[in-house]
Design an enzyme around this catalytic site. Structure first.
Site, PDB file in Angstrom:
ATOM      1  N   GLY A 213      38.067  42.787  35.013  1.00 18.63           N
ATOM      2  CA  GLY A 213      36.750  42.988  35.581  1.00 18.63           C
ATOM      3  C   GLY A 213      36.518  44.411  36.040  1.00 18.63           C
ATOM      4  N   ILE A 214      35.627  44.548  37.017  1.00 22.78           N
ATOM      5  CA  ILE A 214      35.196  45.850  37.507  1.00 22.78           C
ATOM      6  C   ILE A 214      35.924  46.185  38.803  1.00 22.78           C
ATOM      7  CG2 ILE A 214      33.202  47.147  38.365  1.00 22.78           C
ATOM      8  CD1 ILE A 214      31.437  45.335  36.649  1.00 22.78           C
ATOM      9  N   GLY A 215      36.335  47.437  38.961  1.00 23.51           N
ATOM     10  CA  GLY A 215      36.829  47.882  40.249  1.00 23.51           C
ATOM     11  C   GLY A 215      38.264  48.363  40.251  1.00 23.51           C
ATOM     12  N   ALA A 216      38.796  48.509  41.462  1.00 27.33           N
ATOM     13  CA  ALA A 216      40.098  49.138  41.646  1.00 27.33           C
ATOM     14  C   ALA A 216      41.251  48.230  41.253  1.00 27.33           C
ATOM     15  CB  ALA A 216      40.245  49.578  43.106  1.00 27.33           C
ATOM     16  N   ILE A 217      41.129  46.919  41.472  1.00 28.29           N
ATOM     17  CA  ILE A 217      42.247  46.026  41.160  1.00 28.29           C
ATOM     18  C   ILE A 217      42.561  46.018  39.666  1.00 28.29           C
ATOM     19  CG2 ILE A 217      43.018  43.612  41.158  1.00 28.29           C
ATOM     20  CD1 ILE A 217      41.739  43.323  43.909  1.00 28.29           C
ATOM     21  N   GLU A 236      34.747  41.518  29.014  1.00 22.87           N
ATOM     22  CA  GLU A 236      33.338  41.879  29.197  1.00 22.87           C
ATOM     23  C   GLU A 236      33.177  43.390  29.161  1.00 22.87           C
ATOM     24  OE1 GLU A 236      31.957  38.393  32.332  1.00 22.87           O
ATOM     25  OE2 GLU A 236      32.379  40.408  33.030  1.00 22.87           O
ATOM     26  N   ILE A 311      35.206  36.359  46.670  1.00 25.05           N
ATOM     27  CA  ILE A 311      34.766  36.693  48.027  1.00 25.05           C
ATOM     28  C   ILE A 311      35.522  35.835  49.031  1.00 25.05           C
ATOM     29  CG2 ILE A 311      32.796  36.611  49.609  1.00 25.05           C
ATOM     30  CD1 ILE A 311      31.022  37.363  47.199  1.00 25.05           C
ATOM     31  N   GLY A 334      30.798  36.459  34.349  1.00 27.06           N
ATOM     32  CA  GLY A 334      31.676  35.898  33.334  1.00 27.06           C
ATOM     33  C   GLY A 334      32.940  35.281  33.881  1.00 27.06           C
TER      34      GLY A 334
END
Length: 434
Positions: A213-217, A236, A311, A334
């Site tokens: 996905g999106i982001g730092a992880i 995605e 979350i 997704g």
């Protein structure tokens, strides 16, 4: 529609849009901002009413949702970006709950209207077609069904192969603009995110096929994989963190069963380096979301490792990923597509990865979800859950064992409270469960 699009100014192009129109707006870092600005300029003249704009996340573009356009424009997001959260939470814009793989079908089946598609494309390739470049997602469905297609042609848009290649005669109005594309720069992973990345990376074997996905992880996971072999990508989106693994030959897609040797994605969010990498790159296939996010297609590749965020997670494994209680924050997106797809993959490993606490010190593992919180991934579909304190597998586990496992990866300062809540829920027998 003529065989060749008319080359016009942005103002001339949007002058063809009438009140009551439904507009699909290109998403992520590919928003046709020149058209949005022209449309807003027309809206300020109060010559338009009840125009609906539908889109996924639209980066930093939010003018059309400003209070001055009340009654003129209405925004409906398929996935909520940061720029739309405030407007949606105050009711000035809205959200359509939908999995990403189903979104093109909404448009093709006419469940949501699409009179106009406003997109951004590359210059023509050697076969005379243009490309949607870095953002394909649901745009092909909008282009197929729209009565009017308006495209910004930008020489900075990379030409990518796949579902985003469009015949010029599908476009009615063409507007030329060579403004730099928006870029997304993700912060470097912090210590907690690096620990989560290490825990997730333990489940990535040679030959795995990754969705990130999106982001730092996700970037933290990728940074741990330099010693793996023959990784594949079916996702995605991807960003800069993937490129070192491609350049080192770690990612080559050689063990994929479909799209072998190809990096498959639906949209990109990254720097110019990513855009240059995908430009006319035969290794990259940009496909619409109905393809990339189809769980049954995802499952055809072996060893799919899907990493998504949350979350909140309650003690039974219910995952909230779209809202803060009743306040919408992002969307279904997704997540369930890939969690389910990876679970059906031979040797697949679906992972929910998140810090154990928020930046304010509030536990993300909770006795029960906040009132109004949306369950994006139901407890029956959850497998692996990772925090900085470890990774556990909930699949096939009874409720009390799930609670014990989740408490074991909660923040140490939150475990006593969670154990007390579990005891109140399950009774004295919980004390003896190991």
């Amino acid at each position: 529609m003529g065989r060749n699009p008319s080359v016009v100014s942005a103002a001339e192009a949007v002058a063809a849009i009438d009140s009551g129109a439904s507009i699909y707006l290109g998403s992520s870092d590919s928003v046709p901002r020149l058209l949005v600005e022209a449309l807003c300029a027309r809206g300020r003249k109060r010559v338009l009413r009840d125009v609906t704009l539908r889109h996924i996340h639209t980066g930093r573009t939010e003018d059309y949702a400003a209070p001055e356009f009340e009654g003129v424009f209405r925004s409906e997001s398929f996935f909520i970006g940061e720029n739309m959260r405030r407007q949606i939470q105050r009711g000035a814009a809205d959200y359509i709950p939908i999995s990403l793989h189903d979104t093109p079908r909404l448009i093709r089946d006419g469940v949501v209207g699409c009179d106009v598609a406003m997109i951004q494309v590359s210059p023509p390739g050697r076969h005379g077609r243009v490309s949607l470049g870095i953002s394909v997602d649901v745009a092909p469905a909008a282009i197929e069904t729209a009565k009017l297609v308006i495209a910004v042609m930008n020489r900075n848009m990379p030409y990518t192969y796949g579902d985003g290649e469009i015949d010029l005669d599908r476009i009615d109005y063409l507007v030329e603009d060579d403004s730099p594309l928006e870029e997304t720069h993700f912060a470097l992973p912090n210590e907690i995110e690096r620990a989560i990345g290490r825990n997730c990376a333990e489940l990535v074997e040679d030959g795995s096929c990754l969705q990130l996905g999106i982001g730092a992880i996700p970037n933290a996971v990728l940074s741990q994989l330099s010693d793996r072999k023959d990784l594949g990508i079916h996702t995605e989106m991807f960003a800069d963190g993937l490129l070192p693994l491609v350049e080192a030959g770690v990612v080559n897609g050689s063990r994929k069963r479909i799209d072998r040797g190809k990096i498959v994605a639906s949209f990109l969010m990254g720097s110019r380096r990513v855009y240059d990498f995908v430009d006319r790159n035969p290794m990259v296939r940009m496909r619409e979301a109905a393809y990339t996010n189809d769980p049954f297609r995802i499952a055809r590749n072996p060893k799919v490792v899907a990493i998504n965020s949350a979350i909140q997670i309650d003690l039974t494994g219910q995952v909230c990923a779209d809202s803060l209680g009743m306040r919408m924050y992002s969307g279904v997106g997704g997540q369930l597509d890939f969690i389910y797809g990876a679970s059906r993959s031979e040797g697949g490993r679906p992972i929910i990865a998140m810090p154990s606490r928020t930046t304010k010190g509030v536990s993300k593992i909770v006795p029960v979800l906040d009132p109004g919180a949306g369950v994006v991934t139901p407890r029956s579909r959850v497998h692996f859950v990772a925090t900085e304190y470890g990774i556990v597998d909930l699949y096939g586990k009874p409720l009390q064992q799930r609670a014990r496992l989740l408490i074991s990866i909660a923040h140490p300062e939150c475990r006593e409270e969670l154990e007390r809540a579990a005891f109140e829920r399950f009774g004295r027998h919980f004390l003896y469960w190991k």
